[in-house]
Design a protein around this motif. Structure first.
Motif, PDB file in Angstrom:
ATOM      1  N   TYR A 132      -9.350   1.010  -0.630  1.00 40.08           N
ATOM      2  CA  TYR A 132      -8.605   2.344  -1.043  1.00 40.08           C
ATOM      3  C   TYR A 132      -9.507   3.382  -0.355  1.00 40.08           C
ATOM      4  CZ  TYR A 132      -6.834   5.943  -3.945  1.00 40.08           C
ATOM      5  OH  TYR A 132      -6.030   7.185  -4.429  1.00 40.08           O
ATOM      6  N   ILE A 133     -10.582   3.328  -0.513  1.00 39.62           N
ATOM      7  CA  ILE A 133     -11.414   4.536   0.058  1.00 39.62           C
ATOM      8  C   ILE A 133     -11.538   4.684   1.585  1.00 39.62           C
ATOM      9  CG2 ILE A 133     -13.840   5.265   0.507  1.00 39.62           C
ATOM     10  CD1 ILE A 133     -12.836   5.612  -2.532  1.00 39.62           C
ATOM     11  N   ILE A 134     -11.421   3.569   2.288  1.00 38.94           N
ATOM     12  CA  ILE A 134     -10.845   3.608   3.744  1.00 38.94           C
ATOM     13  C   ILE A 134      -9.709   4.230   3.903  1.00 38.94           C
ATOM     14  CG2 ILE A 134     -10.175   2.312   5.671  1.00 38.94           C
ATOM     15  CD1 ILE A 134     -12.288   0.083   4.730  1.00 38.94           C
ATOM     16  N   TRP A 161      -0.694   5.940  -0.999  1.00 44.69           N
ATOM     17  CA  TRP A 161      -1.098   4.467  -0.980  1.00 44.69           C
ATOM     18  C   TRP A 161      -0.019   4.014  -1.922  1.00 44.69           C
ATOM     19  CZ3 TRP A 161      -2.617   2.145  -5.635  1.00 44.69           C
ATOM     20  CH2 TRP A 161      -3.387   1.022  -5.452  1.00 44.69           C
ATOM     21  N   ALA A 162       0.481   4.544  -2.969  1.00 47.20           N
ATOM     22  CA  ALA A 162       1.434   3.840  -3.757  1.00 47.20           C
ATOM     23  C   ALA A 162       2.546   3.542  -3.081  1.00 47.20           C
ATOM     24  CB  ALA A 162       1.984   4.917  -5.002  1.00 47.20           C
ATOM     25  N   PHE A 163       3.197   4.372  -2.159  1.00 45.66           N
ATOM     26  CA  PHE A 163       4.495   3.875  -1.315  1.00 45.66           C
ATOM     27  C   PHE A 163       4.157   2.780  -0.428  1.00 45.66           C
ATOM     28  CE2 PHE A 163       6.340   4.364   2.923  1.00 45.66           C
ATOM     29  CZ  PHE A 163       7.796   4.070   2.526  1.00 45.66           C
ATOM     30  N   ILE A 164       3.000   2.289   0.168  1.00 44.05           N
ATOM     31  CA  ILE A 164       2.766   1.396   1.190  1.00 44.05           C
ATOM     32  C   ILE A 164       2.174   0.330   0.105  1.00 44.05           C
ATOM     33  CG2 ILE A 164       0.267   1.611   1.548  1.00 44.05           C
ATOM     34  CD1 ILE A 164       3.080   0.416   3.918  1.00 44.05           C
ATOM     35  N   HIS A 165       1.669   0.227  -1.044  1.00 49.32           N
ATOM     36  CA  HIS A 165       1.450  -0.577  -1.900  1.00 49.32           C
ATOM     37  C   HIS A 165       2.612  -1.223  -2.559  1.00 49.32           C
ATOM     38  CE1 HIS A 165      -1.463  -2.768  -4.184  1.00 49.32           C
ATOM     39  NE2 HIS A 165      -0.719  -2.587  -5.342  1.00 49.32           N
ATOM     40  N   GLY A 166       3.608  -0.478  -2.809  1.00 55.82           N
ATOM     41  CA  GLY A 166       4.778  -0.844  -3.402  1.00 55.82           C
ATOM     42  C   GLY A 166       5.580  -1.609  -2.507  1.00 55.82           C
TER      43      GLY A 166
END
Length: 205
Positions: A132-134, A161-166
């Motif tokens: 996540y930090i990267i 991040w939420a978009f790609i994680h989803g």
């Protein structure tokens, strides 16, 4: 009787880790044991104890194993990309592709492991979740270059991040079907999202 398989020292350790990830992803942590990991590798039930004292130690190794492989893939994507306008797309593709190729990694890491991700960024980066930090550092760099409002930057980081994680979550769910290749289609998804995001950045410049 299970045929015993010959492993080099390091090979057995990694084989136990991979077998453990597969077992926990399918059966959950409660039913997991070193004995089951040994059986899956075709070695004696005593063999894992040369690497792990107990199942908790193996579970921790499984978590670190995935985290490091994932981090290395993200960092490699960054190093190979010198075009800041494309890096968000490339990192998104890397994120999805890594877990589409290894769906049990995603299921274990985000459903069964004890990783902690601090979205508020209230702790030092070296204490937060490395992948996540990267991702956060790259997005932050782009936002700063675009003069995105400082008070909204963390919201934008979380949204991206939420978009790609989803998308990754959908792509790795066994009960979700889709008639396109996720690794190819994610390029289209990222283009749509990135265009919207870039337009939003333009309004704030």
């Amino acid at each position: 009787m299970i045929k015993q398989q010959a492993y080099h020292h390091k090979d057995l350790r990694n084989a136990l880790i991979e077998a453990g990830i597969e077992l926990v992803s399918k059966e959950g942590i409660n039913g997991f044991s070193l004995r089951k990991a040994a059986a899956a590798c075709g070695v004696s039930h005593a063999a894992p104890y040369s690497h792990f004292q107990n199942k908790e130690e193996l579970l921790e190794a499984m978590q670190l194993y995935i985290t490091e492989k994932f981090s290395e893939r993200l960092e490699s994507s960054i190093q190979e990309n010198h075009n800041s306008s494309e890096i968000l797309k490339d990192m998104g593709v890397t994120y999805v592709t890594f877990f589409v190729e290894n769906p049990t990694y995603f299921q274990f890491l985000y459903s069964q492991s004890n990783i902690k991700i601090d979205l508020s960024l209230s702790i030092p980066d070296n204490e937060n979740y490395k992948p996540y930090i990267i991702y956060k550092n790259i997005v932050s760099r782009i936002l700063i270059q675009a003069h995105y409002p400082k008070e909204k930057q963390n919201d934008a980081i979380i949204t991206l991040w939420a978009f790609i994680h989803g998308i990754t979550s959908l792509a790795t769910m066994s009960n979700v079907s889709y008639d396109s290749d996720w690794k190819q289609k994610v390029l289209d998804f990222m283009e749509i999202f990135q265009l919207s995001f870039i337009n939003q950045m333009g309004e704030n410049i």
